[in-house]
Design a protein around this motif. Structure first.
Motif, PDB file in Angstrom:
ATOM      1  N   VAL A 240       0.845  -1.190   0.000  1.00  0.00           N
ATOM      2  CA  VAL A 240       0.000   0.000   0.000  1.00  0.00           C
ATOM      3  C   VAL A 240       0.876   1.233   0.000  1.00  0.00           C
ATOM      4  O   VAL A 240       1.830   1.342   0.778  1.00  0.00           O
ATOM      5  CB  VAL A 240      -0.928   0.010   1.229  1.00  0.00           C
ATOM      6  CG1 VAL A 240      -1.788   1.271   1.245  1.00  0.00           C
ATOM      7  CG2 VAL A 240      -1.806  -1.224   1.244  1.00  0.00           C
ATOM      8  N   TYR A 245      -3.004   0.750  -4.196  1.00  0.00           N
ATOM      9  CA  TYR A 245      -2.369  -0.560  -4.071  1.00  0.00           C
ATOM     10  C   TYR A 245      -1.295  -0.664  -5.148  1.00  0.00           C
ATOM     11  O   TYR A 245      -1.499  -0.236  -6.292  1.00  0.00           O
ATOM     12  CB  TYR A 245      -3.375  -1.692  -4.271  1.00  0.00           C
ATOM     13  CG  TYR A 245      -4.422  -1.795  -3.185  1.00  0.00           C
ATOM     14  CD1 TYR A 245      -4.067  -2.029  -1.863  1.00  0.00           C
ATOM     15  CD2 TYR A 245      -5.776  -1.684  -3.497  1.00  0.00           C
ATOM     16  CE1 TYR A 245      -5.024  -2.143  -0.873  1.00  0.00           C
ATOM     17  CE2 TYR A 245      -6.741  -1.798  -2.508  1.00  0.00           C
ATOM     18  CZ  TYR A 245      -6.358  -2.023  -1.195  1.00  0.00           C
ATOM     19  OH  TYR A 245      -7.306  -2.126  -0.224  1.00  0.00           O
ATOM     20  N   GLN A 296      -7.295   2.190  -4.245  1.00  0.00           N
ATOM     21  CA  GLN A 296      -7.879   1.285  -3.246  1.00  0.00           C
ATOM     22  C   GLN A 296      -9.370   1.102  -3.448  1.00  0.00           C
ATOM     23  O   GLN A 296      -9.919   0.060  -3.087  1.00  0.00           O
ATOM     24  CB  GLN A 296      -7.604   1.818  -1.835  1.00  0.00           C
ATOM     25  CG  GLN A 296      -6.143   1.738  -1.429  1.00  0.00           C
ATOM     26  CD  GLN A 296      -5.938   2.008   0.050  1.00  0.00           C
ATOM     27  OE1 GLN A 296      -6.875   1.966   0.831  1.00  0.00           O
ATOM     28  NE2 GLN A 296      -4.705   2.288   0.437  1.00  0.00           N
ATOM     29  N   THR A 327      -8.804  -7.217   1.491  1.00  0.00           N
ATOM     30  CA  THR A 327      -8.815  -5.759   1.603  1.00  0.00           C
ATOM     31  C   THR A 327      -8.714  -5.300   3.053  1.00  0.00           C
ATOM     32  O   THR A 327      -8.182  -4.227   3.332  1.00  0.00           O
ATOM     33  CB  THR A 327     -10.101  -5.193   0.986  1.00  0.00           C
ATOM     34  OG1 THR A 327     -11.237  -5.788   1.631  1.00  0.00           O
ATOM     35  CG2 THR A 327     -10.166  -5.497  -0.494  1.00  0.00           C
ATOM     36  N   ALA A 331      -5.514  -3.010   3.232  1.00  0.00           N
ATOM     37  CA  ALA A 331      -5.836  -1.581   3.197  1.00  0.00           C
ATOM     38  C   ALA A 331      -5.053  -0.820   4.253  1.00  0.00           C
ATOM     39  O   ALA A 331      -4.841  -1.302   5.358  1.00  0.00           O
ATOM     40  CB  ALA A 331      -7.331  -1.383   3.405  1.00  0.00           C
ATOM     41  N   PRO A 361     -10.875   3.311   3.112  1.00  0.00           N
ATOM     42  CA  PRO A 361     -10.748   1.853   3.096  1.00  0.00           C
ATOM     43  C   PRO A 361     -11.696   1.224   4.101  1.00  0.00           C
ATOM     44  O   PRO A 361     -12.151   1.859   5.046  1.00  0.00           O
ATOM     45  CB  PRO A 361      -9.281   1.623   3.511  1.00  0.00           C
ATOM     46  CG  PRO A 361      -8.617   2.939   3.334  1.00  0.00           C
ATOM     47  CD  PRO A 361      -9.646   3.988   3.505  1.00  0.00           C
TER      48      PRO A 361
END
Length: 558
Positions: A240, A245, A296, A327, A331, A361
């Protein structure tokens, strides 16, 4: 005597009847079957039993069954007049969650007694059979497609077809060294194998929710293909950076193009071929570097699978090994945003959502704990507090002093173990320490000064209200005094007297002069009395004075 003898003879015949029938049938009673077992594998219901020594020859066996709501026993289909010691009653339509009872007996010329089997519930009794397996070979990998146990219209596993997990054992055909792989789904790829090598494997299924573990199925063998010219990408990872991403991988050759695809991980649980459900990541198609960047918000909350493929324009590699992308774990945790309100000896901090909360996120939805650092602007000595609340007060500060604050968030979920970077520094000056006291004193004096005016205004207002809405019916004191009863009386009497004309008989002139003088004096006296009575509100009685004057005149005349 004859009756007694006949009764005894009848009793003997009745008692000996079974023996006579048994002798006529062969001389011995049939015994019931022994060791009856029920096997339920997927949707197959199998009964097995052992013969007794006496039931050799032309002996058959029959079963009855009974459901909970039934009072009578019914013949079990598929298990009537069986000459073997095994029968299949899978054709019987049963509720797999209801208890069922079975009984069996042997039959020849006569029958044995019924032997009841322990009652059972089909679903609890059922065992998981071996799954069906299909293999596809690559140069350095084997792709395994697994179908759930039972048939597509299976009743036993109708609610659990997507809940099966699988484990397998794989080995080279030329070696006895086995490798076990646990918890795989209906499609699985085994990578890092040798080209042109035969591998064998076997698979079993399990239902963890029901604590059922099946048995291994038959062994399947397949040979990997010749090594491909282009190897698949390796060492795929996701990191990240800010709000994006970054997907990275390693590759041996240069001047290549790559594409990345994704798939919902839950589809791996569902039976069937999902090759056409893979989707392209928009920003990761035909990239010439060994990484690609995508925002993201490309993925909603969930777990996904990612894979990468290389191409040089003429040749294409096999797809890489699939990686799981969660995720919630991947995230980033963004720094909090906060507002500061200064007080005399403290700072009140209100923590809010990040600036770009519109695309935040998923991890931001989980409970967070906040670490707050603060210090005097002229000092570097930092103090730290940790709070779970979004409203924080920092007490015991110096008045009229500039303090600086920064904060960061930590996830309370140990599985995530995430922390954000620190937010921007915000500085604020505390207020004067006596400000609140001064304002309190001013407020008290203001109230005290305004209180008399308020009371007076209320009184005036009440007086106006009484005058408008509740007027008095009694005249004022001045009017009442002016129109008193005595004043009215005198006014009426004087008015009546003015209308009367008085006449007198005069015999002596000198007397008349005297009378005139007396009358003049009386008139002046009357005028004086009238003026005096107007001031006091009382009038004198003129009749009395006139009567007195008449009496005096008469005496003078006499």
């Amino acid at each position: 005597m004859m009756v007694t003898l006949l009764g005894a003879t009848t009793l003997v015949l009745v008692t000996l009847a079974p023996w006579v029938l048994s002798a006529a049938a062969g001389g011995k009673n049939l015994k019931s079957p022994q060791k009856v077992e029920v096997d339920v594998i997927d949707d197959n219901f199998i009964l097995r039993w052992n013969r007794s020594e006496e039931s050799v020859g032309n002996v058959t066996f029959s079963f009855d069954y009974q459901k909970p709501e039934m009072d009578n026993w019914i013949k079990l289909p598929g298990c009537q007049n069986m000459t073997s010691t095994k029968c299949n009653f899978s054709s019987l339509k049963l509720n797999i969650y209801d208890e069922i009872k079975l009984r069996i007996r042997a039959e020849k010329e006569n029958t044995s007694s019924w032997c009841e089997v322990d009652s059972f519930t089909p679903f609890r009794k059922a065992q998981i059979g071996p799954p069906e397996v299909h293999l596809e070979a690559e140069d350095k990998a084997i792709v395994i497609y697994i179908s759930p146990p039972g048939t597509e219209d299976s009743v036993m596993w109708a609610l659990d077809r997507s809940s099966f997990t699988y484990s397998l054992v794989i080995w080279k055909n030329s070696s006895s060294v086995e490798e076990r792989i646990e918890n795989i789904y209906s499609r699985h790829k085994i990578s890092k194998l040798s080209p042109e090598t035969t591998y064998c494997l076997k698979v079993k299924a399990a239902l963890l929710t029901s604590r059922k573990i099946g048995v291994y199925g038959p062994v399947h063998c397949i040979k990997t293909t010749v090594e491909n010219e282009l190897p698949p990408p390796e060492n795929i990872e996701v990191i990240v950076q800010n709000q994006n991403y970054v997907l990275k991988w390693d590759y041996t050759y240069a001047n290549m193009t790559f594409q990345v695809q994704w798939l919902h991980a839950f589809l791996k649980r569902k039976p069937g071929n999902h090759l056409y459900k893979w989707k392209q990541i928009p920003d990761c198609e035909n990239v010439t570097t060994t990484q690609c960047v995508f925002p993201q918000n490309t993925f909603q909350k969930g777990i996904y699978l990612l894979r990468v493929q290389a191409s040089d324009g003429n040749n294409t590699s096999f797809w890489s090994e699939e990686i799981k992308f969660d995720t919630e774990i991947q995230a980033s945790l963004l720094p909090p945003v906060f507002n500061i309100r200064s007080l005399s000896d403290s700072l009140h901090i209100s923590i809010g959502a990040p600036k770009w909360s519109e695309n935040k996120p998923v991890i931001q939805d989980y409970p967070l704990i906040y670490e707050i650092l603060f210090w005097e602007n002229t000092s570097k000595a930092e103090r730290k507090i940790i709070k779970k609340k979004t409203d924080v007060t920092i007490p015991n500060l110096k008045p009229l002093t500039v303090y600086c604050v920064k904060a960061r968030a930590h996830s309370m979920d140990e599985k995530l173990n995430k922390s954000s970077v620190f937010s921007d520094v915000v500085c604020e000056e505390t207020k004067s320490g006596n400000t609140s006291k001064i304002w309190l004193i001013i407020g008290i004096f203001t109230v005290l000064l305004a209180l008399p005016f308020v009371i007076y205004a209320v009184k005036v207002l009440l007086r106006c209200i009484n005058y408008v809405f509740f007027p008095s019916l009694k005249p004022s004191s001045n009017i009442d005094e002016y129109f008193s009863e005595q004043s009215l009386k005198n006014l009426l009497l004087s008015t009546s007297e003015e209308q009367i004309e008085k006449c007198l008989i005069i015999e002596n002139i000198s007397t008349i002069a005297t009378v005139e003088e007396t009358n003049q004096t009386d008139e002046d006296h009357k005028k004086y009395s009238s003026q005096t009575s107007e001031d006091s509100g009382n009038y004198s009685n003129e009749d009395e004075s006139e009567n007195k004057t008449s009496e005096e005149l008469q005496q003078d005349f006499i």
